[in-house]
Design a protein around this motif. Structure first.
Motif, PDB file in Angstrom:
ATOM      1  N   ASP A 260     -32.889  47.346 -49.059  1.00 56.03           N
ATOM      2  CA  ASP A 260     -34.222  47.949 -49.021  1.00 56.03           C
ATOM      3  C   ASP A 260     -34.391  48.712 -47.712  1.00 56.03           C
ATOM      4  N   GLU A 261     -34.168  50.001 -47.764  1.00 61.60           N
ATOM      5  CA  GLU A 261     -34.195  50.821 -46.553  1.00 61.60           C
ATOM      6  C   GLU A 261     -35.595  50.933 -45.962  1.00 61.60           C
ATOM      7  N   GLU A 262     -36.608  50.843 -46.814  1.00 67.82           N
ATOM      8  CA  GLU A 262     -37.982  50.958 -46.329  1.00 67.82           C
ATOM      9  C   GLU A 262     -38.362  49.784 -45.430  1.00 67.82           C
ATOM     10  N   LEU A 263     -37.813  48.614 -45.714  1.00 63.51           N
ATOM     11  CA  LEU A 263     -38.141  47.423 -44.931  1.00 63.51           C
ATOM     12  C   LEU A 263     -37.130  47.130 -43.827  1.00 63.51           C
ATOM     13  N   THR A 264     -35.952  47.709 -43.929  1.00 60.56           N
ATOM     14  CA  THR A 264     -34.894  47.484 -42.934  1.00 60.56           C
ATOM     15  C   THR A 264     -35.270  48.088 -41.583  1.00 60.56           C
TER      16      THR A 264
ATOM     17  N   ASN B  20     -33.426  43.874 -31.652  1.00 65.60           N
ATOM     18  CA  ASN B  20     -32.923  42.891 -32.604  1.00 65.60           C
ATOM     19  C   ASN B  20     -33.023  43.483 -34.012  1.00 65.60           C
ATOM     20  N   TYR B  21     -32.018  44.261 -34.385  1.00 66.28           N
ATOM     21  CA  TYR B  21     -32.050  44.996 -35.638  1.00 66.28           C
ATOM     22  C   TYR B  21     -31.733  44.082 -36.815  1.00 66.28           C
ATOM     23  N   TYR B  22     -32.232  44.460 -37.990  1.00 62.85           N
ATOM     24  CA  TYR B  22     -31.968  43.662 -39.185  1.00 62.85           C
ATOM     25  C   TYR B  22     -31.984  44.536 -40.439  1.00 62.85           C
ATOM     26  N   ARG B  23     -31.299  44.032 -41.452  1.00 65.44           N
ATOM     27  CA  ARG B  23     -31.291  44.669 -42.766  1.00 65.44           C
ATOM     28  C   ARG B  23     -32.006  43.754 -43.744  1.00 65.44           C
ATOM     29  N   ILE B  24     -32.697  44.374 -44.694  1.00 67.04           N
ATOM     30  CA  ILE B  24     -33.413  43.620 -45.726  1.00 67.04           C
ATOM     31  C   ILE B  24     -32.789  43.922 -47.083  1.00 67.04           C
ATOM     32  N   TYR B  25     -32.387  42.880 -47.778  1.00 65.96           N
ATOM     33  CA  TYR B  25     -31.902  43.000 -49.151  1.00 65.96           C
ATOM     34  C   TYR B  25     -32.888  42.273 -50.062  1.00 65.96           C
ATOM     35  N   ARG B  26     -33.077  42.816 -51.240  1.00 67.01           N
ATOM     36  CA  ARG B  26     -33.926  42.141 -52.215  1.00 67.01           C
ATOM     37  C   ARG B  26     -33.154  41.916 -53.504  1.00 67.01           C
ATOM     38  N   THR B  27     -33.619  40.959 -54.267  1.00 64.22           N
ATOM     39  CA  THR B  27     -32.936  40.613 -55.507  1.00 64.22           C
ATOM     40  C   THR B  27     -33.075  41.718 -56.544  1.00 64.22           C
ATOM     41  N   GLY B  28     -32.001  41.878 -57.320  1.00 62.85           N
ATOM     42  CA  GLY B  28     -31.990  42.851 -58.394  1.00 62.85           C
ATOM     43  C   GLY B  28     -31.610  42.180 -59.698  1.00 62.85           C
ATOM     44  N   PHE B  29     -31.066  42.946 -60.618  1.00 63.43           N
ATOM     45  CA  PHE B  29     -30.725  42.435 -61.944  1.00 63.43           C
ATOM     46  C   PHE B  29     -29.695  41.308 -61.844  1.00 63.43           C
ATOM     47  N   GLY B  30     -29.929  40.250 -62.618  1.00 62.16           N
ATOM     48  CA  GLY B  30     -29.005  39.121 -62.624  1.00 62.16           C
ATOM     49  C   GLY B  30     -29.458  37.952 -61.772  1.00 62.16           C
ATOM     50  N   ASN B  31     -30.562  38.134 -61.016  1.00 61.84           N
ATOM     51  CA  ASN B  31     -31.119  37.051 -60.204  1.00 61.84           C
ATOM     52  C   ASN B  31     -32.319  36.440 -60.920  1.00 61.84           C
ATOM     53  N   MET B  32     -32.328  35.128 -61.073  1.00 61.59           N
ATOM     54  CA  MET B  32     -33.454  34.458 -61.716  1.00 61.59           C
ATOM     55  C   MET B  32     -34.585  34.194 -60.726  1.00 61.59           C
ATOM     56  N   ASP B  33     -34.269  34.152 -59.443  1.00 54.67           N
ATOM     57  CA  ASP B  33     -35.261  33.888 -58.409  1.00 54.67           C
ATOM     58  C   ASP B  33     -35.584  35.190 -57.690  1.00 54.67           C
ATOM     59  N   SER B  34     -36.762  35.250 -57.087  1.00 53.72           N
ATOM     60  CA  SER B  34     -37.163  36.432 -56.313  1.00 53.72           C
ATOM     61  C   SER B  34     -37.117  36.086 -54.826  1.00 53.72           C
TER      62      SER B  34
ATOM     63  N   SER C  36     -26.845  40.969 -37.282  1.00 54.11           N
ATOM     64  CA  SER C  36     -25.446  41.005 -36.844  1.00 54.11           C
ATOM     65  C   SER C  36     -25.345  40.696 -35.350  1.00 54.11           C
ATOM     66  N   SER C  37     -24.337  39.905 -34.996  1.00 53.56           N
ATOM     67  CA  SER C  37     -24.086  39.559 -33.595  1.00 53.56           C
ATOM     68  C   SER C  37     -22.592  39.385 -33.369  1.00 53.56           C
ATOM     69  N   LYS C  38     -22.207  39.229 -32.112  1.00 48.99           N
ATOM     70  CA  LYS C  38     -20.801  38.981 -31.791  1.00 48.99           C
ATOM     71  C   LYS C  38     -20.397  37.556 -32.182  1.00 48.99           C
ATOM     72  N   ASP C  39     -21.293  36.610 -31.888  1.00 51.70           N
ATOM     73  CA  ASP C  39     -21.039  35.201 -32.164  1.00 51.70           C
ATOM     74  C   ASP C  39     -22.356  34.453 -32.091  1.00 51.70           C
ATOM     75  N   ALA C  40     -22.308  33.119 -32.217  1.00 51.15           N
ATOM     76  CA  ALA C  40     -23.529  32.318 -32.221  1.00 51.15           C
ATOM     77  C   ALA C  40     -24.289  32.424 -30.902  1.00 51.15           C
ATOM     78  N   ILE C  41     -23.556  32.499 -29.781  1.00 48.57           N
ATOM     79  CA  ILE C  41     -24.206  32.606 -28.474  1.00 48.57           C
ATOM     80  C   ILE C  41     -24.932  33.938 -28.347  1.00 48.57           C
ATOM     81  N   ASP C  42     -24.286  35.008 -28.787  1.00 50.53           N
ATOM     82  CA  ASP C  42     -24.903  36.332 -28.755  1.00 50.53           C
ATOM     83  C   ASP C  42     -26.151  36.361 -29.628  1.00 50.53           C
ATOM     84  N   ALA C  43     -26.079  35.727 -30.800  1.00 51.86           N
ATOM     85  CA  ALA C  43     -27.221  35.694 -31.716  1.00 51.86           C
ATOM     86  C   ALA C  43     -28.405  34.964 -31.077  1.00 51.86           C
ATOM     87  N   ALA C  44     -28.135  33.823 -30.431  1.00 50.47           N
ATOM     88  CA  ALA C  44     -29.199  33.053 -29.792  1.00 50.47           C
ATOM     89  C   ALA C  44     -29.805  33.807 -28.611  1.00 50.47           C
TER      90      ALA C  44
END
Length: 250
Positions: A122-126, A175-189, A196-204
């Motif tokens: 979802d580019e509009e929300l990313t 702190n950039y992020y991408r948003i994906y939403r469910t499409g065909f084949g998903n029963m849940d919404s 994205s980060s280098k590792d867990a320390i970078d993410a924190a």
């Protein structure tokens, strides 16, 4: 049965008309839910399969991502539903003969469930002001946040997601992020937020800096999403370059 089939075809047609026309990026995902006891065997088979794809120059591509609950996701971009009818493995299966089927028989012993579905970037929300990309060089560690919601709250939760993006943009968050939403084949919404980060320390480190930048007022904005979420899940994982694949280019 004929009525059910006609209804499904109508749903597919409506989905195609209302979603593929929106200039969003669609992906087919194959998900393997690997059993803990079969993890190392699965890894061995997956690498054998990847080597076979390279040997036969398979004409498709995917990005492999794993999650810490032993989900393996093979994500392939698609242009439309016609792509789902393609059989990219046909020539490879013919060339390999019985060995091709034997590989998948070995795969089947490594999980009790697997399947395919479609997700939408979802580019509009990313929030990636420098340009949207699924993967960034040197940043293969992932934090995934799943925000589940009831269909009746779809409009409200989307408004909340827009408010969060506007807050990040107004503060100049890195702190950039991408948003994906469910499409065909998903029963849940749900929406899936991926960072994205280098590792867990970078993410924190990024998360701490971002919280300080946004300040205490951020909770009021996040509440616009949380008020309509039916369930929240957080998962970590990584991009697996060794299990990802793309064909040779001339």
């Amino acid at each position: 049965m004929k009525t059910i089939k006609s209804t499904l075809l109508l749903i597919l047609a409506l989905f195609l008309a209302t979603n593929f026309s929106n200039a969003q990026k669609f992906y087919q995902v194959h998900q393997d839910n690997v059993k803990p006891s079969k993890l190392w065997e699965y890894e061995k088979i997956a690498k054998e399969f990847n080597d076979a794809c390279v040997e036969h120059n398979l004409q498709t591509s995917w990005l492999c991502a794993t999650m810490d609950d032993m989900r393996y996701l093979y994500v392939t971009p698609i242009e439309n539903f016609a792509d789902l009818d393609k059989r990219p493995f046909a020539d490879m299966a013919k060339a390999m003969g019985d060995k091709f089927g034997e590989l998948f028989e070995r795969f089947d012993k490594c999980y009790d469930s697997h399947g395919d579905y479609i997700i939408v970037l979802d580019e509009e929300l990313t929030y990636m002001p420098d340009g949207i990309s699924q993967s960034q060089e040197g940043q293969d560690y992932r934090n995934y946040y799943f925000i589940h919601y009831k269909p009746k709250n779809g409009k409200k939760i989307r408004e909340g997601m827009k408010a969060v993006k506007e807050m990040f943009a107004s503060k100049g968050s890195k702190n950039y992020y991408r948003i994906y939403r469910t499409g065909f084949g998903n029963m849940d919404s749900y929406y899936m937020v991926a960072t994205s980060s280098k590792d867990a320390i970078d993410a924190a480190t990024k998360e701490k800096a971002n919280s300080e930048l946004l300040g205490p007022d951020r909770f009021e904005t996040f509440k616009k999403v949380m008020d309509y979420a039916s369930k929240m899940e957080e998962m970590t994982g990584e991009i697996r370059r060794d299990l990802s694949y793309s064909p040779k280019t001339e």
